[in-house]
Scaffold this active site. Structure first.
Site, PDB file in Angstrom:
ATOM      1  N   ASP A  50       0.878  -1.165  -0.040  1.00 27.84           N
ATOM      2  CA  ASP A  50      -0.096   0.062   0.114  1.00 27.84           C
ATOM      3  C   ASP A  50       0.858   1.382   0.006  1.00 27.84           C
ATOM      4  OD1 ASP A  50      -1.612   2.270   0.753  1.00 27.84           O
ATOM      5  OD2 ASP A  50      -2.762   1.128   2.203  1.00 27.84           O
TER       6      ASP A  50
ATOM      7  N   TYR B 263      -8.689  15.678  -5.685  1.00 29.50           N
ATOM      8  CA  TYR B 263      -7.975  15.105  -6.652  1.00 29.50           C
ATOM      9  C   TYR B 263      -7.158  16.067  -7.509  1.00 29.50           C
ATOM     10  CZ  TYR B 263      -7.271  11.806 -10.825  1.00 29.50           C
ATOM     11  OH  TYR B 263      -6.760  11.018 -11.963  1.00 29.50           O
TER      12      TYR B 263
ATOM     13  N   ILE C 248      -8.828   9.029 -20.173  1.00 29.26           N
ATOM     14  CA  ILE C 248      -8.503   7.356 -20.646  1.00 29.26           C
ATOM     15  C   ILE C 248      -9.662   6.583 -20.087  1.00 29.26           C
ATOM     16  CG2 ILE C 248      -6.555   5.929 -20.461  1.00 29.26           C
ATOM     17  CD1 ILE C 248      -5.793   8.738 -21.656  1.00 29.26           C
TER      18      ILE C 248
ATOM     19  N   LYS D 105      -3.017  15.942  -7.729  1.00 32.02           N
ATOM     20  CA  LYS D 105      -2.463  16.049  -9.051  1.00 32.02           C
ATOM     21  C   LYS D 105      -1.634  17.026  -9.502  1.00 32.02           C
ATOM     22  CE  LYS D 105      -3.863  11.690 -10.088  1.00 32.02           C
ATOM     23  NZ  LYS D 105      -2.718  10.612 -10.178  1.00 32.02           N
TER      24      LYS D 105
HETATM   25  P1  NAD Z   1      -7.492   2.297 -12.071  1.00 32.83           P
HETATM   26  O1  NAD Z   1      -8.538   2.756 -10.765  1.00 32.83           O
HETATM   27  O2  NAD Z   1      -7.790   1.360 -13.027  1.00 32.83           O
HETATM   28  O3  NAD Z   1      -6.204   1.884 -11.427  1.00 32.83           O
HETATM   29  C1  NAD Z   1      -5.602   2.538 -10.188  1.00 32.83           C
HETATM   30  C2  NAD Z   1      -4.701   1.501  -9.612  1.00 32.83           C
HETATM   31  O4  NAD Z   1      -4.232   2.061  -8.436  1.00 32.83           O
HETATM   32  C3  NAD Z   1      -5.453   0.385  -9.183  1.00 32.83           C
HETATM   33  O5  NAD Z   1      -4.760  -0.908  -9.714  1.00 32.83           O
HETATM   34  C4  NAD Z   1      -5.428   0.555  -7.656  1.00 32.83           C
HETATM   35  O6  NAD Z   1      -5.431  -0.761  -6.919  1.00 32.83           O
HETATM   36  C5  NAD Z   1      -4.176   1.300  -7.411  1.00 32.83           C
HETATM   37  N1  NAD Z   1      -3.935   1.701  -6.073  1.00 32.83           N
HETATM   38  C6  NAD Z   1      -4.957   2.527  -5.545  1.00 32.83           C
HETATM   39  N2  NAD Z   1      -4.494   2.900  -4.367  1.00 32.83           N
HETATM   40  C7  NAD Z   1      -3.329   2.353  -4.036  1.00 32.83           C
HETATM   41  C8  NAD Z   1      -2.616   2.105  -2.977  1.00 32.83           C
HETATM   42  N3  NAD Z   1      -2.854   2.863  -1.876  1.00 32.83           N
HETATM   43  N4  NAD Z   1      -1.474   1.771  -3.000  1.00 32.83           N
HETATM   44  C9  NAD Z   1      -1.185   0.814  -4.224  1.00 32.83           C
HETATM   45  N5  NAD Z   1      -1.878   0.967  -5.383  1.00 32.83           N
HETATM   46  C10 NAD Z   1      -2.966   1.502  -5.266  1.00 32.83           C
HETATM   47  O7  NAD Z   1      -7.189   3.809 -12.457  1.00 32.83           O
HETATM   48  P2  NAD Z   1      -6.665   4.535 -13.962  1.00 32.83           P
HETATM   49  O8  NAD Z   1      -7.425   4.865 -14.456  1.00 32.83           O
HETATM   50  O9  NAD Z   1      -5.514   3.388 -14.417  1.00 32.83           O
HETATM   51  O10 NAD Z   1      -5.492   5.395 -13.324  1.00 32.83           O
HETATM   52  C11 NAD Z   1      -4.121   5.001 -13.093  1.00 32.83           C
HETATM   53  C12 NAD Z   1      -3.526   6.593 -12.763  1.00 32.83           C
HETATM   54  O11 NAD Z   1      -3.869   7.408 -13.920  1.00 32.83           O
HETATM   55  C13 NAD Z   1      -4.077   7.351 -11.519  1.00 32.83           C
HETATM   56  O12 NAD Z   1      -3.064   8.072 -10.751  1.00 32.83           O
HETATM   57  C14 NAD Z   1      -5.021   8.030 -11.930  1.00 32.83           C
HETATM   58  O13 NAD Z   1      -5.415   9.149 -11.228  1.00 32.83           O
HETATM   59  C15 NAD Z   1      -4.347   8.628 -13.386  1.00 32.83           C
HETATM   60  N6  NAD Z   1      -5.272   9.343 -14.432  1.00 32.83           N
HETATM   61  C16 NAD Z   1      -6.356   8.611 -14.597  1.00 32.83           C
HETATM   62  C17 NAD Z   1      -7.051   9.073 -15.928  1.00 32.83           C
HETATM   63  C18 NAD Z   1      -8.186   8.484 -16.623  1.00 32.83           C
HETATM   64  O14 NAD Z   1      -8.951   9.014 -17.370  1.00 32.83           O
HETATM   65  N7  NAD Z   1      -8.438   6.971 -16.483  1.00 32.83           N
HETATM   66  C19 NAD Z   1      -6.615  10.541 -16.238  1.00 32.83           C
HETATM   67  C20 NAD Z   1      -5.554  10.984 -15.793  1.00 32.83           C
HETATM   68  C21 NAD Z   1      -5.107  10.542 -14.595  1.00 32.83           C
END
Ligand code: NAD
Length: 248
Positions: A64, A156, A189, A160
């Site tokens: 974590d 959030y 995404i 970020k």
């Molecule tokens: P997702 O929810 O599919 O994946 C997030 C991952 O982070 C998961 O595998 C989760 O288990 C892990 N996680 C959460 N808390 C955790 C912790 N305390 N320790 C270890 N792992 C932990 O989301 P995603 O869309 O793949 O997002 C990935 C990254 O990209 C994130 O940082 C998100 O903020 C960023 N992001 C996503 C988008 C989007 O549109 N999807 C846009 C901008 C930024």
């Protein structure tokens, strides 16, 4: 040529979504990859099998990132199992959306703790390994909303935006040691995170994308791979969008 053979990478939140695509892409380019996960060992194992099934090398490691001790253990375990830690991709992230006046303390704290303190915990642990080798690549996953804000996401967006300041400060500290530190700001995404949003909101967000479609995790992964490579050795402290033209 974009290739990462001989490098060892840790991808936090690597079990699904953008993190999984990054883990698979780095491994496809020859890196050994530690796929970090918190609780979903099945998803992490699937990512590992996807990599090993294509001839790559990977290990799932539970930690974590909000816990400094677990983040340190993640880097130490990865170093033992992969032989080194040359690349760190800080991808773990969560949302707990809500309007400011109704936002609960725990929703603020959990998001900051995961998205910002988690990046600090893992980067501090990995930097000391990379400094000894005088080579390293740190790629932080920020977001376009860390640049332009978004109603209902004060926690959030703050986390970020914090990652962006952190990236620049650490890039200045570690540059002389051969370590680059950059951030990617993805736009909209398609992952589990955005599938939680209503269809109306997803359509609304897609309208803002100049290229007219949501991004894929692979769109983000290729930039992460490039920034992790020797080809990007003169790029540091940058925040690079993968957003189909939302921010320009
Ligand atoms: P997702 O929810 O599919 O994946 C997030 C991952 O982070 C998961 O595998 C989760 O288990 C892990 N996680 C959460 N808390 C955790 C912790 N305390 N320790 C270890 N792992 C932990 O989301 P995603 O869309 O793949 O997002 C990935 C990254 O990209 C994130 O940082 C998100 O903020 C960023 N992001 C996503 C988008 C989007 O549109 N999807 C846009 C901008 C930024």
């Amino acid at each position: 040529m974009l290739e990462l053979s001989g490098k060892a990478a840790v991808v936090t939140g690597g079990s699904r979504g953008i993190g999984r695509a990054i883990a698979v892409t780095l491994a496809g380019l020859g890196a050994k990859v530690a796929v970090n996960y918190t609780s979903n060992s099945k998803a992490a194992q699937e990512t590992v099998e996807q990599i090993t099934g294509s001839g790559g090398s990977a290990a799932a490691i539970a930690a974590d990132v909000t816990d400094a001790g677990q983040a340190k253990a993640l880097i130490e375990t990865a170093k033992k199992r992969l032989g080194s830690v040359d690349i760190l991709v800080n991808c773990a992230g969560i949302t707990r959306d809500g309007l400011l006046v109704r936002m609960k303390d725990e929703d603020w704290d959990e998001v900051l703790q995961t998205n910002l303190t988690g990046v600090f915990n893992c980067t501090r642990a990995a930097a000391s390994v990379m400094m000894k080798k005088r080579w390293g690549r740190i790629v932080n996953i920020s977001s376009v909303v860390g640049l332009y804000g978004n109603a209902g996401q004060a926690n959030y967006c703050a986390s970020k935006a914090g990652v962006i300041g952190f990236t620049k400060a650490v890039a200045k500290e570690l540059g002389s040691r051969g370590i680059t530190v950059n951030a990617i700001a993805p736009g909209f995404i398609q992952t589990d995170m955005t599938m939680k949003l209503s269809e109306g909101l997803r359509e609304e967000m897609t309208k803002r994308v100049v290229l007219g479609r949501p991004g894929t995790p692979e769109d983000v992964a290729w930039l992460a791979a490039f920034l992790s490579s020797d080809l990007a050795s003169y790029i540091t402290g940058q925040i690079i969008g993968v957003d189909g033209g939302i921010v320009m």
